[in-house]
Design a protein around this motif. Structure first.
Motif, PDB file in Angstrom:
ATOM      1  N   UNK A  14       4.976  74.424  36.324  1.00  0.00           N
ATOM      2  CA  UNK A  14       4.583  73.291  35.481  1.00  0.00           C
ATOM      3  C   UNK A  14       3.354  73.613  34.638  1.00  0.00           C
ATOM      4  N   UNK A  15       2.462  74.453  35.154  1.00  0.00           N
ATOM      5  CA  UNK A  15       1.234  74.782  34.430  1.00  0.00           C
ATOM      6  C   UNK A  15       1.431  75.904  33.410  1.00  0.00           C
ATOM      7  N   UNK A  16       2.447  76.726  33.613  1.00  0.00           N
ATOM      8  CA  UNK A  16       2.632  77.921  32.795  1.00  0.00           C
ATOM      9  C   UNK A  16       3.966  77.843  32.057  1.00  0.00           C
ATOM     10  N   UNK A  17       3.934  78.174  30.765  1.00  0.00           N
ATOM     11  CA  UNK A  17       5.169  78.127  29.989  1.00  0.00           C
ATOM     12  C   UNK A  17       5.807  79.492  29.811  1.00  0.00           C
ATOM     13  N   UNK A  18       5.024  80.556  29.900  1.00  0.00           N
ATOM     14  CA  UNK A  18       5.521  81.907  29.659  1.00  0.00           C
ATOM     15  C   UNK A  18       6.167  82.467  30.920  1.00  0.00           C
ATOM     16  N   UNK A  19       7.387  82.983  30.794  1.00  0.00           N
ATOM     17  CA  UNK A  19       8.116  83.485  31.955  1.00  0.00           C
ATOM     18  C   UNK A  19       7.422  84.698  32.584  1.00  0.00           C
ATOM     19  N   UNK A  20       6.787  85.528  31.750  1.00  0.00           N
ATOM     20  CA  UNK A  20       6.079  86.695  32.291  1.00  0.00           C
ATOM     21  C   UNK A  20       4.897  86.258  33.151  1.00  0.00           C
ATOM     22  N   UNK A  21       4.203  85.236  32.702  1.00  0.00           N
ATOM     23  CA  UNK A  21       3.056  84.718  33.448  1.00  0.00           C
ATOM     24  C   UNK A  21       3.506  84.073  34.762  1.00  0.00           C
ATOM     25  N   UNK A  22       4.640  83.380  34.738  1.00  0.00           N
ATOM     26  CA  UNK A  22       5.196  82.785  35.962  1.00  0.00           C
ATOM     27  C   UNK A  22       5.517  83.888  36.969  1.00  0.00           C
TER      28      UNK A  22
END
Length: 168
Positions: free
Chosen positions: A69-77
């Motif tokens: 929910x806090x992160x939109x970038x798949x790499x960051x997730x």
């Protein structure tokens, strides 16, 4: 602000392959994960609150949901969760939901009312189907150390020093 809404999706890296045979790229992986994690949290409520399984699943699912929910970038997730690619996380979440369905079906948390627990006394003969795990005798030093610890007494001068750390 308008430019951010338009440019951000265009500038985001697009995943072309997972590099894992049979595991296709999920273009909306974040939304799928959020949906699966919310569904998992709803399903886990049927498990008794004091069960370790429920506590563990709730804990890591809430953490993963908050990251998604806090992160939109798949790499960051993927980096923050640290358990593989988002597509693997999706498979894992789906498997967890399947497992919960099986556990409900099997009534894994309940003990039948007619269940009888067989009690075996120390001198009673042990049935052949029950494995016997009898450890060998403990060394004499163990019993000396146990006596020193339980009685809070130091050994005599003629006895070797046991767990005192002091030289003789």
């Amino acid at each position: 602000m308008f430019l951010r809404r338009i440019a951000r999706p265009l500038l985001a890296r697009v995943k072309e392959s997972t590099g894992i045979v049979g595991l296709d790229v999920v273009p909306n992986a974040r939304e799928v994960l959020i949906s699966l994690y919310k569904q998992t949290l709803a399903e886990i409520r049927s498990v008794p609150e004091d069960e370790g399984y429920r506590k563990a699943v709730e804990s890591f699912t809430r953490h993963r949901l908050s990251v998604c929910e806090e992160t939109e970038d798949w790499e960051e997730i993927e980096r923050k969760i640290g358990c593989g690619q988002v597509e693997e996380l999706i498979e894992e979440a789906r498997d967890e939901l399947k497992l919960m369905g099986h556990l409900k079906e099997w009534d894994a948390w309940g003990i039948p009312d007619d269940y009888v627990c067989e009690l075996i006394e120390n001198d009673a003969p042990v049935p052949k189907h029950v494995p016997q795990h009898r450890p060998g005798p403990l060394p004499a030093e163990f019993y000396k150390t146990l006596e020193v610890v339980t009685t809070n007494t130091l050994p005599q001068k003629d006895d070797p020093a046991i767990a005192t750390g002091a030289p003789n």
